[in-house]
Design a protein around this motif. Structure first.
Motif, short mmCIF file in Angstrom:
data_model
loop_
_atom_site.label_atom_id
_atom_site.label_comp_id
_atom_site.label_asym_id
_atom_site.label_seq_id
_atom_site.Cartn_x
_atom_site.Cartn_y
_atom_site.Cartn_z
N TYR A 32 13.79 -11.89 -31.01
CA TYR A 32 13.07 -12.59 -32.08
C TYR A 32 11.81 -11.81 -32.40
O TYR A 32 11.00 -11.55 -31.52
N ASN A 33 11.65 -11.43 -33.66
CA ASN A 33 10.44 -10.76 -34.13
C ASN A 33 9.42 -11.85 -34.46
O ASN A 33 9.54 -12.53 -35.47
N LYS A 90 4.85 -6.41 -26.34
CA LYS A 90 4.04 -5.41 -27.04
C LYS A 90 4.81 -4.76 -28.18
O LYS A 90 4.21 -4.16 -29.07
N LEU A 91 6.13 -4.88 -28.17
CA LEU A 91 6.96 -4.36 -29.25
C LEU A 91 7.01 -5.31 -30.44
O LEU A 91 7.52 -4.97 -31.49
N GLY A 92 6.52 -6.55 -30.24
CA GLY A 92 6.57 -7.56 -31.31
C GLY A 92 7.83 -8.41 -31.24
O GLY A 92 8.13 -9.15 -32.17
N ILE A 93 8.56 -8.32 -30.13
CA ILE A 93 9.77 -9.11 -29.97
C ILE A 93 9.75 -9.84 -28.63
O ILE A 93 8.98 -9.49 -27.74
N LEU A 128 19.27 -11.80 -17.60
CA LEU A 128 18.71 -10.94 -18.63
C LEU A 128 17.36 -11.49 -19.02
O LEU A 128 17.24 -12.67 -19.38
N ALA A 129 16.32 -10.65 -18.93
CA ALA A 129 14.96 -11.11 -19.20
C ALA A 129 14.17 -10.04 -19.93
O ALA A 129 14.52 -8.86 -19.92
N ASN A 130 13.06 -10.47 -20.55
CA ASN A 130 12.11 -9.51 -21.11
C ASN A 130 11.57 -8.61 -20.00
O ASN A 130 11.42 -9.05 -18.86
N ARG A 131 11.24 -7.38 -20.33
CA ARG A 131 10.37 -6.59 -19.47
C ARG A 131 8.96 -7.16 -19.67
O ARG A 131 8.69 -7.83 -20.65
N SER A 132 8.06 -6.86 -18.77
CA SER A 132 6.70 -7.40 -18.92
C SER A 132 6.01 -6.85 -20.16
O SER A 132 5.07 -7.46 -20.66
N THR A 181 6.28 -11.34 -35.18
CA THR A 181 5.17 -10.81 -35.97
C THR A 181 5.37 -11.10 -37.46
O THR A 181 6.41 -11.60 -37.88
N ASP A 182 4.39 -10.73 -38.25
CA ASP A 182 4.47 -10.87 -39.70
C ASP A 182 4.94 -9.58 -40.36
O ASP A 182 4.91 -9.47 -41.59
N SER A 183 5.36 -8.62 -39.58
CA SER A 183 5.81 -7.32 -40.10
C SER A 183 7.18 -6.98 -39.52
O SER A 183 7.62 -7.56 -38.53
N GLU A 184 7.83 -6.00 -40.15
CA GLU A 184 9.08 -5.49 -39.60
C GLU A 184 8.80 -4.80 -38.27
O GLU A 184 7.74 -4.21 -38.07
N VAL A 185 9.75 -4.90 -37.37
CA VAL A 185 9.68 -4.20 -36.09
C VAL A 185 10.89 -3.29 -36.00
O VAL A 185 12.01 -3.71 -36.30
N ILE A 186 10.66 -2.05 -35.64
CA ILE A 186 11.77 -1.11 -35.47
C ILE A 186 11.93 -0.84 -33.98
O ILE A 186 10.99 -0.42 -33.30
#
Length: 144
Positions: free
Chosen positions: A96-97, A68-71, A60-64, A99-104
């Motif tokens: 893991y987010n 860009k989603l902040g996670i 299981l890995a990140n997509r490239s 960023t300094d903002s919420e991510v949806i």
């Protein structure tokens, strides 16, 4: 060709697929909409349980584009073992987010990828000497 048996929990979300002829990983989708607070870790259900082919494991890995989603995947990658294959063994993405903002993350978003990789088990034997010269330590070939 090996076969991956796959169970979806929500059939309204697409079946994972290789998006191009040259893709190594198949995209995985968020099963529900989740809000992730800044610097928070959440487990996003990926809508699949699988039976992995013999002598393979599920990576299981990140997509490239996941960053860009902040996670990002908090542990870098995940390894799915052959025996994590029950009807309720849904794969989850430990997000893991950063960023300094919420991510949806919206239901149905492609957030990760799965890769099936063959492996070979080895016999482990302890020795006192490896009979090889040391290369100089971790990172010894230089910075670049």
């Amino acid at each position: 060709m090996k076969k991956l048996l796959l169970k979806r929990f929500d059939k309204s979300i697409p079946i994972p697929e290789y998006k191009t002829k040259g893709s190594v990983g198949f995209d995985l989708y968020a099963r529900e909409t989740i809000t992730i607070k800044s610097k928070e870790i959440v487990y996003i259900p990926l809508n699949i349980a699988v039976k992995i082919p013999d002598n393979c494991f599920f990576l299981l890995a990140n997509r490239s584009s996941t960053h860009k989603l902040g996670i990002t995947c908090v542990n870098g990658i995940g390894v799915g073992d052959l025996d994590f294959s029950g009807n309720e063994d849904e794969y989850k993405f430990p997000a893991y987010n950063f960023t300094d903002s919420e991510v949806i993350i919206e239901k149905g978003m492609r957030i990760a990828q799965g890769i099936i990789i063959p492996f070979e088990k080895v016999e482990i034997e302890e020795v006192d000497n490896l009979d090889e010269n040391s290369r100089g330590g971790f990172g010894s070939t230089g910075v670049y």
